[in-house]
Design a protein around this motif. Sequence first.
Motif, PDB file in Angstrom:
ATOM      1  N   GLU A  42      21.020  66.579  72.650  1.00  0.00           N
ATOM      2  CA  GLU A  42      22.410  66.113  72.704  1.00  0.00           C
ATOM      3  C   GLU A  42      23.140  66.711  73.896  1.00  0.00           C
ATOM      4  N   GLU A  90      21.877  64.894  76.939  1.00  0.00           N
ATOM      5  CA  GLU A  90      22.467  63.556  77.063  1.00  0.00           C
ATOM      6  C   GLU A  90      23.905  63.629  77.565  1.00  0.00           C
ATOM      7  N   GLU A  91      24.642  64.622  77.059  1.00  0.00           N
ATOM      8  CA  GLU A  91      26.018  64.823  77.505  1.00  0.00           C
ATOM      9  C   GLU A  91      26.053  65.140  78.997  1.00  0.00           C
ATOM     10  N   MET A 118      23.797  64.348  81.207  1.00  0.00           N
ATOM     11  CA  MET A 118      23.419  63.127  81.930  1.00  0.00           C
ATOM     12  C   MET A 118      24.622  62.197  82.054  1.00  0.00           C
ATOM     13  N   ASP A 119      25.348  61.990  80.948  1.00  0.00           N
ATOM     14  CA  ASP A 119      26.505  61.099  80.955  1.00  0.00           C
ATOM     15  C   ASP A 119      27.570  61.547  81.939  1.00  0.00           C
ATOM     16  N   GLN A 120      27.641  62.856  82.185  1.00  0.00           N
ATOM     17  CA  GLN A 120      28.648  63.407  83.095  1.00  0.00           C
ATOM     18  C   GLN A 120      28.102  63.623  84.503  1.00  0.00           C
ATOM     19  N   GLY A 121      26.861  63.169  84.739  1.00  0.00           N
ATOM     20  CA  GLY A 121      26.291  63.278  86.086  1.00  0.00           C
ATOM     21  C   GLY A 121      25.799  64.661  86.460  1.00  0.00           C
ATOM     22  N   ARG A 122      25.624  65.532  85.468  1.00  0.00           N
ATOM     23  CA  ARG A 122      25.107  66.881  85.722  1.00  0.00           C
ATOM     24  C   ARG A 122      23.592  66.862  85.463  1.00  0.00           C
ATOM     25  N   TYR A 123      22.878  66.229  86.368  1.00  0.00           N
ATOM     26  CA  TYR A 123      21.462  65.931  86.154  1.00  0.00           C
ATOM     27  C   TYR A 123      20.582  67.174  86.178  1.00  0.00           C
ATOM     28  N   ALA A 137      20.973  68.780  82.866  1.00  0.00           N
ATOM     29  CA  ALA A 137      20.264  67.971  81.863  1.00  0.00           C
ATOM     30  C   ALA A 137      18.764  68.231  81.936  1.00  0.00           C
ATOM     31  N   ASP A 170      14.167  60.584  84.067  1.00  0.00           N
ATOM     32  CA  ASP A 170      15.417  59.894  84.335  1.00  0.00           C
ATOM     33  C   ASP A 170      16.381  60.794  85.118  1.00  0.00           C
ATOM     34  N   GLU A 217      18.185  46.750  84.643  1.00  0.00           N
ATOM     35  CA  GLU A 217      19.530  47.312  84.781  1.00  0.00           C
ATOM     36  C   GLU A 217      20.100  46.977  86.157  1.00  0.00           C
TER      37      GLU A 217
END
Length: 192
Positions: free
Chosen positions: A20, A23-24, A26-31, A34, A64, A129
């Motif tokens: 989780e 995923e958070e 990733m969603d915020q662009g902190r790859y 992540a 990813d 995509e």
Amino acid sequence: MEHAVELPEDIQEQMEALSEQGEEAMDQGRYEEALDLYNQALAILPEPREDWEAYVWLKAAMGDACFFMDRFDDGLDHFYEAYTAAGPQNMNPFIVYRLGQIYRRMDDEENAVEFLMRAYMLEGEDIFEDEDDLIYLRNRVELDDDYDDEESGYSYNDDDDDDYGGGSSRFDDEGFSRGYIPRDDYEEYGDD
């Protein structure tokens, strides 16, 4: 490969928490963060890690993160490990699609077309995509609902019952690409 179904409860809880957080990030662009979180989750999987279903999706998540950081060599390694661990009976269209995208960005047209075509055979246009990937594929392979082109090595129709997407002659009996050379074997073929 058969995957173990359930992790022990304490490990499952740790995995879910780390996933989780990943995923958070990733969603915020902190790859990078992540990737680190997914790596921590992977580290707590009992050995042999590849036997757990979580291994496949963690490797895909790691791939990813690398994909979004334009670290395509690392992404290729993670996605191919997920692809191999899943096996042809559990082929994941997203993993196949990302492999095609990575090969495309690495200017490996043969493998890009193979994996994008495989993703198309599994899910149709819905998997794409990025419309540029679909255009790229359309410019190289004729796509329709009943496709058969022996010259290109691709064959597909809606009646195909093959679990991993059709009769591409560029894939072996296990569903793995014949053109892919694992990174560990690059030296053997003279590539660095």
